[in-house]
Design a protein around this motif. Structure first.
Motif, short mmCIF file in Angstrom:
data_model
loop_
_atom_site.label_atom_id
_atom_site.label_comp_id
_atom_site.label_asym_id
_atom_site.label_seq_id
_atom_site.Cartn_x
_atom_site.Cartn_y
_atom_site.Cartn_z
N LEU A 1 0.83 -1.20 0.00
CA LEU A 1 0.00 0.00 0.00
C LEU A 1 0.87 1.26 0.00
O LEU A 1 1.86 1.34 0.70
CB LEU A 1 -0.91 0.02 1.23
N LYS A 2 0.45 2.24 -0.79
CA LYS A 2 1.18 3.52 -0.84
C LYS A 2 0.50 4.58 0.02
O LYS A 2 1.13 5.56 0.40
CB LYS A 2 1.26 4.00 -2.29
N HIS A 3 -0.79 4.38 0.30
CA HIS A 3 -1.52 5.36 1.08
C HIS A 3 -2.35 4.63 2.14
O HIS A 3 -3.43 4.11 1.83
CB HIS A 3 -2.44 6.20 0.18
N PHE A 4 -1.86 4.58 3.35
CA PHE A 4 -2.58 3.92 4.43
C PHE A 4 -3.94 4.59 4.68
O PHE A 4 -4.90 3.94 5.07
CB PHE A 4 -1.77 3.93 5.72
N SER A 5 -4.00 5.91 4.46
CA SER A 5 -5.22 6.65 4.74
C SER A 5 -6.40 6.18 3.88
O SER A 5 -7.56 6.32 4.26
CB SER A 5 -5.01 8.15 4.54
N LYS A 6 -6.10 5.61 2.72
CA LYS A 6 -7.14 5.14 1.82
C LYS A 6 -7.60 3.72 2.14
O LYS A 6 -8.57 3.23 1.58
CB LYS A 6 -6.66 5.20 0.37
N HIS A 7 -6.88 3.07 3.05
CA HIS A 7 -7.20 1.68 3.41
C HIS A 7 -7.14 1.54 4.93
O HIS A 7 -6.25 0.87 5.47
CB HIS A 7 -6.22 0.71 2.76
N TYR B 1 -4.87 -1.01 7.25
CA TYR B 1 -3.84 -0.34 8.05
C TYR B 1 -3.91 -0.81 9.51
O TYR B 1 -2.88 -1.10 10.13
CB TYR B 1 -4.01 1.17 8.00
#
Length: 268
Positions: free
Chosen positions: A212-218, A222
Protein backbone atom coordinates in the motif's frame (compact mmCIF):
# COMPACT_ATOMS: atom_id res chain seq x y z
CA UNK A 1 56.32 12.19 -1.07
CA UNK A 2 53.24 10.45 0.37
CA UNK A 3 50.10 10.98 -1.63
CA UNK A 4 46.67 11.62 -0.20
CA UNK A 5 45.43 8.28 -1.61
CA UNK A 6 48.25 6.42 0.16
CA UNK A 7 47.36 8.07 3.46
CA UNK A 8 43.71 7.11 3.05
CA UNK A 9 44.63 3.51 2.26
CA UNK A 10 46.84 3.35 5.31
CA UNK A 11 44.08 4.76 7.48
CA UNK A 12 41.66 2.13 6.25
CA UNK A 13 43.97 -0.81 6.86
CA UNK A 14 42.47 -3.40 9.20
CA UNK A 15 44.22 -4.31 12.42
CA UNK A 16 46.05 -7.63 12.45
CA UNK A 17 44.16 -9.59 15.11
CA UNK A 18 45.06 -13.24 15.60
CA UNK A 19 42.07 -14.08 17.81
CA UNK A 20 38.98 -15.44 16.07
CA UNK A 21 36.81 -13.07 18.06
CA UNK A 22 37.33 -10.36 20.65
CA UNK A 23 34.12 -11.24 22.45
CA UNK A 24 34.80 -12.26 26.03
CA UNK A 25 31.20 -13.06 27.00
CA UNK A 26 29.67 -16.53 26.79
CA UNK A 27 28.38 -16.00 23.27
CA UNK A 28 28.20 -19.76 22.67
CA UNK A 29 25.39 -20.30 25.20
CA UNK A 30 22.60 -19.00 22.93
CA UNK A 31 23.42 -21.23 19.92
CA UNK A 32 24.00 -24.20 22.26
CA UNK A 33 20.61 -23.77 23.93
CA UNK A 34 18.98 -23.36 20.51
CA UNK A 35 20.69 -26.53 19.26
CA UNK A 36 19.55 -28.52 22.28
CA UNK A 37 15.99 -27.19 22.18
CA UNK A 38 15.41 -27.72 18.46
CA UNK A 39 17.09 -31.14 18.52
CA UNK A 40 14.93 -32.31 21.44
CA UNK A 41 11.75 -31.14 19.73
CA UNK A 42 12.62 -32.71 16.38
CA UNK A 43 13.42 -36.05 18.05
CA UNK A 44 10.19 -36.01 20.04
CA UNK A 45 8.06 -35.00 17.05
CA UNK A 46 9.66 -37.62 14.77
CA UNK A 47 9.08 -40.42 17.28
CA UNK A 48 5.47 -39.39 17.82
CA UNK A 49 4.65 -39.03 14.14
CA UNK A 50 5.84 -42.57 13.40
CA UNK A 51 4.32 -44.23 16.48
CA UNK A 52 0.95 -44.51 14.72
CA UNK A 53 -0.92 -44.79 18.02
CA UNK A 54 -2.21 -42.82 21.02
CA UNK A 55 -3.25 -39.79 19.03
CA UNK A 56 -7.03 -39.70 19.45
CA UNK A 57 -9.41 -39.78 22.41
CA UNK A 58 -12.74 -40.93 21.00
CA UNK A 59 -14.80 -40.09 24.09
CA UNK A 60 -13.92 -36.38 23.91
CA UNK A 61 -12.90 -36.12 20.23
CA UNK A 62 -9.38 -34.98 21.13
CA UNK A 63 -7.02 -35.24 18.15
CA UNK A 64 -3.36 -34.30 18.50
CA UNK A 65 -2.14 -31.70 15.96
CA UNK A 66 0.70 -34.08 15.01
CA UNK A 67 -1.91 -36.37 13.40
CA UNK A 68 -4.26 -33.75 12.00
CA UNK A 69 -5.85 -34.32 9.61
CA UNK A 70 -5.69 -38.10 9.93
CA UNK A 71 -5.69 -39.40 6.35
CA UNK A 72 -4.50 -43.03 6.24
CA UNK A 73 -6.77 -46.08 6.34
CA UNK A 74 -5.01 -46.89 9.62
CA UNK A 75 -6.78 -43.99 11.39
CA UNK A 76 -8.87 -45.03 14.37
CA UNK A 77 -12.62 -44.60 14.09
CA UNK A 78 -13.79 -41.02 14.45
CA UNK A 79 -10.37 -39.41 13.94
CA UNK A 80 -10.58 -39.01 10.15
CA UNK A 81 -12.68 -35.90 9.54
CA UNK A 82 -11.64 -35.64 5.88
CA UNK A 83 -11.57 -39.27 4.78
CA UNK A 84 -8.69 -41.75 4.49
CA UNK A 85 -7.19 -41.50 0.98
CA UNK A 86 -3.71 -42.74 1.98
CA UNK A 87 -2.59 -46.38 2.44
CA UNK A 88 -1.37 -47.69 5.78
CA UNK A 89 2.39 -48.06 5.43
CA UNK A 90 4.63 -47.37 8.44
CA UNK A 91 6.69 -44.78 6.51
CA UNK A 92 3.55 -42.79 5.71
CA UNK A 93 2.46 -40.60 8.66
CA UNK A 94 -1.25 -40.20 9.30
CA UNK A 95 -0.96 -36.47 8.46
CA UNK A 96 1.33 -37.06 5.48
CA UNK A 97 -0.29 -34.41 3.27
CA UNK A 98 0.02 -31.57 5.78
CA UNK A 99 3.27 -32.31 7.62
CA UNK A 100 5.51 -31.37 4.64
CA UNK A 101 3.86 -27.94 4.38
CA UNK A 102 4.18 -27.32 8.11
CA UNK A 103 7.82 -28.35 7.91
CA UNK A 104 8.42 -26.01 4.97
CA UNK A 105 6.76 -23.13 6.80
CA UNK A 106 8.91 -23.63 9.88
CA UNK A 107 12.15 -24.31 8.02
CA UNK A 108 11.81 -21.25 5.81
CA UNK A 109 10.63 -18.98 8.63
CA UNK A 110 12.91 -15.95 8.99
CA UNK A 111 13.46 -16.55 12.70
CA UNK A 112 14.11 -20.29 12.34
CA UNK A 113 16.61 -19.59 9.58
CA UNK A 114 18.60 -17.47 12.00
CA UNK A 115 18.22 -20.10 14.72
CA UNK A 116 19.43 -23.15 12.83
CA UNK A 117 21.95 -21.27 10.69
CA UNK A 118 23.69 -20.28 13.93
CA UNK A 119 23.07 -23.38 16.04
CA UNK A 120 23.61 -26.13 13.44
CA UNK A 121 25.63 -24.61 10.59
CA UNK A 122 27.67 -22.08 12.57
CA UNK A 123 26.92 -19.53 9.88
CA UNK A 124 27.76 -17.46 11.87
CA UNK A 125 27.38 -18.87 15.41
CA UNK A 126 26.94 -15.37 16.88
CA UNK A 127 27.40 -11.68 16.11
CA UNK A 128 31.05 -10.67 15.71
CA UNK A 129 32.08 -14.35 15.58
CA UNK A 130 33.58 -15.70 12.33
CA UNK A 131 31.51 -17.90 10.06
CA UNK A 132 32.24 -21.61 10.32
CA UNK A 133 32.54 -21.86 6.52
CA UNK A 134 35.17 -20.60 4.12
CA UNK A 135 32.67 -19.37 1.54
CA UNK A 136 29.40 -17.52 1.82
CA UNK A 137 26.82 -17.67 -0.95
CA UNK A 138 23.77 -16.67 1.03
CA UNK A 139 20.52 -18.18 -0.20
CA UNK A 140 21.36 -18.08 -3.89
CA UNK A 141 22.27 -21.74 -4.41
CA UNK A 142 20.77 -25.17 -3.82
CA UNK A 143 19.35 -26.06 -1.34
CA UNK A 144 18.98 -22.69 0.41
CA UNK A 145 17.51 -21.05 -2.66
CA UNK A 146 14.26 -22.82 -1.71
CA UNK A 147 14.00 -20.51 1.30
CA UNK A 148 12.26 -18.14 -1.13
CA UNK A 149 9.11 -20.28 -1.08
CA UNK A 150 8.32 -19.09 2.45
CA UNK A 151 5.65 -16.69 1.23
CA UNK A 152 3.83 -19.60 -0.42
CA UNK A 153 4.27 -21.94 2.54
CA UNK A 154 2.50 -19.29 4.60
CA UNK A 155 -0.77 -19.92 2.76
CA UNK A 156 -0.52 -23.67 3.41
CA UNK A 157 0.22 -23.02 7.09
CA UNK A 158 -2.86 -20.79 7.32
CA UNK A 159 -5.03 -23.59 5.89
CA UNK A 160 -3.58 -26.07 8.37
CA UNK A 161 -4.29 -23.62 11.20
CA UNK A 162 -7.93 -23.58 10.05
CA UNK A 163 -7.98 -27.40 10.26
CA UNK A 164 -6.49 -27.28 13.76
CA UNK A 165 -9.14 -24.74 14.72
CA UNK A 166 -11.84 -27.12 13.49
CA UNK A 167 -10.30 -29.91 15.58
CA UNK A 168 -10.45 -27.70 18.67
CA UNK A 169 -14.12 -26.89 18.00
CA UNK A 170 -15.08 -30.52 17.42
CA UNK A 171 -13.41 -31.42 20.72
CA UNK A 172 -16.19 -29.62 22.61
CA UNK A 173 -18.33 -32.73 22.10
CA UNK A 174 -18.52 -35.37 24.79
CA UNK A 175 -20.30 -38.18 23.02
CA UNK A 176 -23.25 -36.40 21.42
CA UNK A 177 -23.41 -33.60 23.99
CA UNK A 178 -21.45 -30.48 24.77
CA UNK A 179 -18.41 -31.15 26.92
CA UNK A 180 -15.62 -29.11 28.40
CA UNK A 181 -12.43 -30.25 30.07
CA UNK A 182 -8.77 -29.48 30.58
CA UNK A 183 -8.05 -30.99 27.17
CA UNK A 184 -10.23 -28.33 25.54
CA UNK A 185 -8.27 -25.56 27.24
CA UNK A 186 -5.01 -27.07 26.00
CA UNK A 187 -6.30 -27.55 22.44
CA UNK A 188 -7.72 -24.03 22.22
CA UNK A 189 -4.61 -22.51 23.77
CA UNK A 190 -2.46 -24.30 21.20
CA UNK A 191 -4.65 -23.06 18.33
CA UNK A 192 -4.52 -19.47 19.59
CA UNK A 193 -0.73 -19.61 19.78
CA UNK A 194 -0.48 -21.23 16.34
CA UNK A 195 -2.59 -18.44 14.84
CA UNK A 196 -0.50 -15.81 16.62
CA UNK A 197 2.71 -17.35 15.25
CA UNK A 198 1.27 -17.74 11.73
CA UNK A 199 -0.17 -14.22 11.57
CA UNK A 200 3.02 -12.70 13.00
CA UNK A 201 4.93 -14.04 9.99
CA UNK A 202 6.82 -11.41 7.96
CA UNK A 203 5.05 -12.63 4.82
CA UNK A 204 1.65 -12.03 6.41
CA UNK A 205 2.68 -8.49 7.31
CA UNK A 206 3.62 -7.85 3.68
CA UNK A 207 0.45 -9.48 2.33
CA UNK A 208 -1.78 -7.42 4.61
CA UNK A 209 -0.48 -4.00 3.60
CA UNK A 210 3.09 -4.23 2.40
CA UNK A 211 2.33 -2.79 -1.04
CA UNK A 212 0.00 0.00 0.00
CA UNK A 213 1.18 3.52 -0.84
CA UNK A 214 -1.52 5.36 1.08
CA UNK A 215 -2.58 3.92 4.43
CA UNK A 216 -5.22 6.65 4.74
CA UNK A 217 -7.14 5.14 1.82
CA UNK A 218 -7.20 1.68 3.41
CA UNK A 219 -7.99 2.18 7.13
CA UNK A 220 -9.06 -1.43 7.79
CA UNK A 221 -5.95 -2.93 6.23
CA UNK A 222 -3.84 -0.34 8.05
CA UNK A 223 -5.27 -1.36 11.43
CA UNK A 224 -4.66 -5.01 10.66
CA UNK A 225 -1.12 -4.15 9.54
CA UNK A 226 -0.49 -2.39 12.86
CA UNK A 227 -1.81 -5.45 14.72
CA UNK A 228 0.34 -7.84 12.69
CA UNK A 229 3.37 -5.58 13.12
CA UNK A 230 3.01 -5.75 16.91
CA UNK A 231 2.83 -9.54 16.74
CA UNK A 232 5.75 -9.57 14.32
CA UNK A 233 7.95 -7.98 16.99
CA UNK A 234 7.33 -11.12 19.07
CA UNK A 235 7.78 -13.62 16.25
CA UNK A 236 10.78 -15.27 17.91
CA UNK A 237 8.97 -15.79 21.20
CA UNK A 238 5.89 -17.13 19.42
CA UNK A 239 8.04 -19.53 17.41
CA UNK A 240 9.32 -21.12 20.63
CA UNK A 241 5.98 -20.94 22.43
CA UNK A 242 4.24 -22.86 19.64
CA UNK A 243 6.85 -25.60 19.77
CA UNK A 244 6.03 -25.92 23.44
CA UNK A 245 2.24 -25.86 23.00
CA UNK A 246 2.42 -28.42 20.18
CA UNK A 247 4.46 -30.81 22.32
CA UNK A 248 2.25 -30.23 25.37
CA UNK A 249 -0.96 -30.81 23.40
CA UNK A 250 0.39 -33.95 21.79
CA UNK A 251 1.68 -35.35 25.09
CA UNK A 252 -1.62 -34.67 26.85
CA UNK A 253 -3.67 -36.38 24.14
CA UNK A 254 -1.19 -39.27 24.06
CA UNK A 255 -1.41 -39.70 27.84
CA UNK A 256 -5.22 -39.75 27.76
CA UNK A 257 -5.32 -42.14 24.82
CA UNK A 258 -2.82 -44.47 26.48
CA UNK A 259 -4.81 -44.43 29.71
CA UNK A 260 -2.06 -42.93 31.87
CA UNK A 261 -4.56 -40.60 33.53
CA UNK A 262 -8.05 -39.21 32.96
CA UNK A 263 -9.07 -35.84 31.56
CA UNK A 264 -10.12 -33.24 34.12
CA UNK A 265 -13.75 -32.54 33.16
CA UNK A 266 -15.70 -29.41 34.03
CA UNK A 267 -18.84 -30.14 31.99
CA UNK A 268 -19.82 -33.68 30.90
Amino acid sequence: MTTTATKLDAGRARAAIAAKTLRTDRWWIAPLVTFAGLSAWVIYATVRVFMHKWYYVEQFHYLTPFYSPCLTDRCVEGSAEFGTPLPSFWLIPEAALTLPFLLLFRLTCYYYRKAYYRAFWMSPPACAVPDGHQKYTGETRFPLIFQNIHRYAFYAAAIISVINTWDAIVAFRSGDEFGFGLGNIILVGNVVMLWAYTVSCHSCRHIVAGRLKHFSKHPVRYRFWVFVSKLNARHMQLAWITLGTLALTDFYVMALSAGWFSDLRFIN
